[in-house]
Design a protein around this motif. Structure first.
Motif, PDB file in Angstrom:
ATOM      1  N   ALA A  30      -1.288   8.442   7.902  1.00 42.58           N
ATOM      2  CA  ALA A  30      -0.283   7.637   8.593  1.00 42.58           C
ATOM      3  C   ALA A  30      -0.759   6.205   8.821  1.00 42.58           C
ATOM      4  CB  ALA A  30       0.082   8.280   9.928  1.00 42.58           C
ATOM      5  N   THR A  31      -2.049   5.964   8.611  1.00 43.37           N
ATOM      6  CA  THR A  31      -2.639   4.646   8.819  1.00 43.37           C
ATOM      7  C   THR A  31      -3.484   4.284   7.611  1.00 43.37           C
ATOM      8  OG1 THR A  31      -2.736   4.972  11.213  1.00 43.37           O
ATOM      9  CG2 THR A  31      -4.169   3.285  10.301  1.00 43.37           C
ATOM     10  N   ALA A  32      -3.409   3.023   7.222  1.00 34.32           N
ATOM     11  CA  ALA A  32      -4.273   2.525   6.144  1.00 34.32           C
ATOM     12  C   ALA A  32      -4.665   1.097   6.465  1.00 34.32           C
ATOM     13  CB  ALA A  32      -3.559   2.574   4.801  1.00 34.32           C
ATOM     14  N   ALA A  33      -5.802   0.704   5.943  1.00 33.80           N
ATOM     15  CA  ALA A  33      -6.262  -0.679   6.059  1.00 33.80           C
ATOM     16  C   ALA A  33      -5.799  -1.441   4.832  1.00 33.80           C
ATOM     17  CB  ALA A  33      -7.782  -0.729   6.176  1.00 33.80           C
ATOM     18  N   ILE A  34      -5.430  -2.692   5.036  1.00 32.80           N
ATOM     19  CA  ILE A  34      -5.086  -3.539   3.898  1.00 32.80           C
ATOM     20  C   ILE A  34      -6.275  -4.437   3.577  1.00 32.80           C
ATOM     21  CG2 ILE A  34      -2.589  -3.524   4.195  1.00 32.80           C
ATOM     22  CD1 ILE A  34      -2.872  -6.286   5.571  1.00 32.80           C
ATOM     23  N   THR A  35      -6.398  -4.743   2.313  1.00 30.12           N
ATOM     24  CA  THR A  35      -7.409  -5.677   1.836  1.00 30.12           C
ATOM     25  C   THR A  35      -6.727  -6.620   0.855  1.00 30.12           C
ATOM     26  OG1 THR A  35      -8.056  -4.230   0.007  1.00 30.12           O
ATOM     27  CG2 THR A  35      -9.287  -4.002   2.069  1.00 30.12           C
ATOM     28  N   PHE A  36      -7.134  -7.872   0.867  1.00 31.49           N
ATOM     29  CA  PHE A  36      -6.573  -8.809  -0.102  1.00 31.49           C
ATOM     30  C   PHE A  36      -7.499  -9.994  -0.275  1.00 31.49           C
ATOM     31  CE2 PHE A  36      -4.402  -9.377   3.999  1.00 31.49           C
ATOM     32  CZ  PHE A  36      -4.684 -10.698   4.315  1.00 31.49           C
ATOM     33  N   GLU A  37      -7.442 -10.542  -1.477  1.00 40.17           N
ATOM     34  CA  GLU A  37      -8.222 -11.736  -1.826  1.00 40.17           C
ATOM     35  C   GLU A  37      -7.393 -12.570  -2.798  1.00 40.17           C
ATOM     36  OE1 GLU A  37     -12.865 -10.354  -1.804  1.00 40.17           O
ATOM     37  OE2 GLU A  37     -11.766 -10.057  -3.670  1.00 40.17           O
ATOM     38  N   GLN A  76       1.121   2.892  10.762  1.00 37.39           N
ATOM     39  CA  GLN A  76       0.324   1.756  11.205  1.00 37.39           C
ATOM     40  C   GLN A  76      -0.486   1.199  10.041  1.00 37.39           C
ATOM     41  OE1 GLN A  76      -1.935   1.253  15.170  1.00 37.39           O
ATOM     42  NE2 GLN A  76      -3.325   2.373  13.867  1.00 37.39           N
ATOM     43  N   VAL A  77      -0.597  -0.121  10.022  1.00 41.75           N
ATOM     44  CA  VAL A  77      -1.434  -0.816   9.045  1.00 41.75           C
ATOM     45  C   VAL A  77      -2.448  -1.628   9.838  1.00 41.75           C
ATOM     46  CG1 VAL A  77      -1.459  -2.575   7.239  1.00 41.75           C
ATOM     47  CG2 VAL A  77       0.411  -0.927   7.334  1.00 41.75           C
ATOM     48  N   ILE A  78      -3.699  -1.577   9.403  1.00 40.31           N
ATOM     49  CA  ILE A  78      -4.749  -2.358  10.058  1.00 40.31           C
ATOM     50  C   ILE A  78      -5.343  -3.343   9.063  1.00 40.31           C
ATOM     51  CG2 ILE A  78      -5.299  -0.611  11.803  1.00 40.31           C
ATOM     52  CD1 ILE A  78      -7.711   0.187  10.140  1.00 40.31           C
ATOM     53  N   ALA A  79      -5.919  -4.395   9.599  1.00 41.00           N
ATOM     54  CA  ALA A  79      -6.590  -5.403   8.766  1.00 41.00           C
ATOM     55  C   ALA A  79      -7.835  -5.867   9.501  1.00 41.00           C
ATOM     56  CB  ALA A  79      -5.668  -6.587   8.510  1.00 41.00           C
ATOM     57  N   ASN A  80      -8.959  -5.819   8.831  1.00 39.91           N
ATOM     58  CA  ASN A  80     -10.225  -6.310   9.375  1.00 39.91           C
ATOM     59  C   ASN A  80     -10.495  -7.682   8.781  1.00 39.91           C
ATOM     60  OD1 ASN A  80     -10.938  -3.927  10.920  1.00 39.91           O
ATOM     61  ND2 ASN A  80     -11.135  -2.939   8.934  1.00 39.91           N
ATOM     62  N   VAL A  81     -10.776  -8.648   9.659  1.00 39.28           N
ATOM     63  CA  VAL A  81     -10.903 -10.039   9.248  1.00 39.28           C
ATOM     64  C   VAL A  81     -12.139 -10.646   9.899  1.00 39.28           C
ATOM     65  CG1 VAL A  81      -9.737 -12.283   9.268  1.00 39.28           C
ATOM     66  CG2 VAL A  81      -8.391 -10.195   9.192  1.00 39.28           C
ATOM     67  N   GLN A  82     -12.838 -11.478   9.154  1.00 38.62           N
ATOM     68  CA  GLN A  82     -13.938 -12.244   9.730  1.00 38.62           C
ATOM     69  C   GLN A  82     -13.349 -13.183  10.785  1.00 38.62           C
ATOM     70  OE1 GLN A  82     -17.336 -11.663   8.763  1.00 38.62           O
ATOM     71  NE2 GLN A  82     -16.058  -9.953   8.144  1.00 38.62           N
ATOM     72  N   SER A  83     -13.988 -13.280  11.931  1.00 36.72           N
ATOM     73  CA  SER A  83     -13.422 -14.064  13.034  1.00 36.72           C
ATOM     74  C   SER A  83     -13.246 -15.543  12.693  1.00 36.72           C
ATOM     75  CB  SER A  83     -14.266 -13.902  14.298  1.00 36.72           C
ATOM     76  OG  SER A  83     -15.590 -14.282  14.060  1.00 36.72           O
ATOM     77  N   VAL A 135     -14.726 -16.945  -1.509  1.00 32.93           N
ATOM     78  CA  VAL A 135     -13.845 -15.780  -1.332  1.00 32.93           C
ATOM     79  C   VAL A 135     -14.648 -14.611  -0.775  1.00 32.93           C
ATOM     80  CG1 VAL A 135     -12.373 -14.094  -2.518  1.00 32.93           C
ATOM     81  CG2 VAL A 135     -12.245 -16.512  -3.147  1.00 32.93           C
ATOM     82  N   ALA A 136     -15.829 -14.382  -1.325  1.00 36.15           N
ATOM     83  CA  ALA A 136     -16.672 -13.275  -0.862  1.00 36.15           C
ATOM     84  C   ALA A 136     -17.029 -13.445   0.612  1.00 36.15           C
ATOM     85  CB  ALA A 136     -17.929 -13.167  -1.716  1.00 36.15           C
ATOM     86  N   LYS A 137     -17.311 -14.665   1.014  1.00 40.44           N
ATOM     87  CA  LYS A 137     -17.664 -14.917   2.415  1.00 40.44           C
ATOM     88  C   LYS A 137     -16.490 -14.608   3.338  1.00 40.44           C
ATOM     89  CE  LYS A 137     -19.541 -18.314   5.547  1.00 40.44           C
ATOM     90  NZ  LYS A 137     -18.961 -19.419   6.226  1.00 40.44           N
ATOM     91  N   LEU A 138     -15.292 -15.005   2.934  1.00 36.31           N
ATOM     92  CA  LEU A 138     -14.103 -14.768   3.759  1.00 36.31           C
ATOM     93  C   LEU A 138     -13.817 -13.282   3.955  1.00 36.31           C
ATOM     94  CD1 LEU A 138     -11.628 -17.483   2.411  1.00 36.31           C
ATOM     95  CD2 LEU A 138     -12.747 -17.434   4.654  1.00 36.31           C
TER      96      LEU A 138
END
Length: 162
Positions: free
Chosen positions: A85-92, A122-129, A27-30
């Motif tokens: 007006a913008t936030a990043a989402i995080t989830f595990e 706007q919602v942004i999400a940063n993801v490992q490729s 999970v940590a790696k993802l």
């Protein structure tokens, strides 16, 4: 709440349950974070999260199974931009809860919450490729690739694109 899941303050779940998530190396790696080595690391994390919530810098919940009350993971809005007006989402999710539609249901519900209740534009999400499962989930919810850096993708979803 969604049809099958409830979101509640992280402090309503047992620290040992949150530790199981934060101690899991896969999970940590993802999510590109360090593994919590001890339960005290997790307790400190929960305290940091609650402090951010109390200072209106984040909203982070634990995800529980509505039927059993079992802790499944976390979902949050973090990194609010100055204009709010913008936030990043995080989830595990715990490995045992992955690939079962949990996050698809939770994410859909929380995107409605973001746009309808929080008034986000706007919602942004940063993801490992290499996190293909999350990339597919985000695309399925209407997110589009905004930019790519070494090893990381940033997706965005605007309220008017949903």
């Amino acid at each position: 709440m969604t049809k099958h899941y409830e979101l509640d303050w992280l402090t309503t779940f047992k620290v040992k349950e949150v530790f199981a998530l934060r101690h899991d190396a896969s999970v940590a790696k993802l999510t590109n974070r360090d593994v919590d080595a001890t339960i005290m690391d997790t307790a400190a994390h929960v305290n940091r999260v609650m402090s951010k919530i109390m200072h209106n810098d984040a909203l982070i919940w634990g995800i529980g199974d509505k039927r059993t009350g079992e802790f499944l993971g976390t979902f949050g809005f973090d990194s609010f931009v100055a204009d709010r007006a913008t936030a990043a989402i995080t989830f595990e999710l715990l490995p045992s809860a992955q690939r079962q539609g949990v996050m698809s249901e939770v994410l859909s519900h929380m995107l409605s919450f973001a746009f309808d209740e929080l008034g986000l534009i706007q919602v942004i999400a940063n993801v490992q490729s290499d996190n293909t499962q999350t990339v597919a989930l985000l695309k399925g919810q209407g997110f589009t690739l905004d930019r790519e850096t070494a090893g990381e993708l940033q997706f965005k979803l605007r309220q008017d694109e949903r």
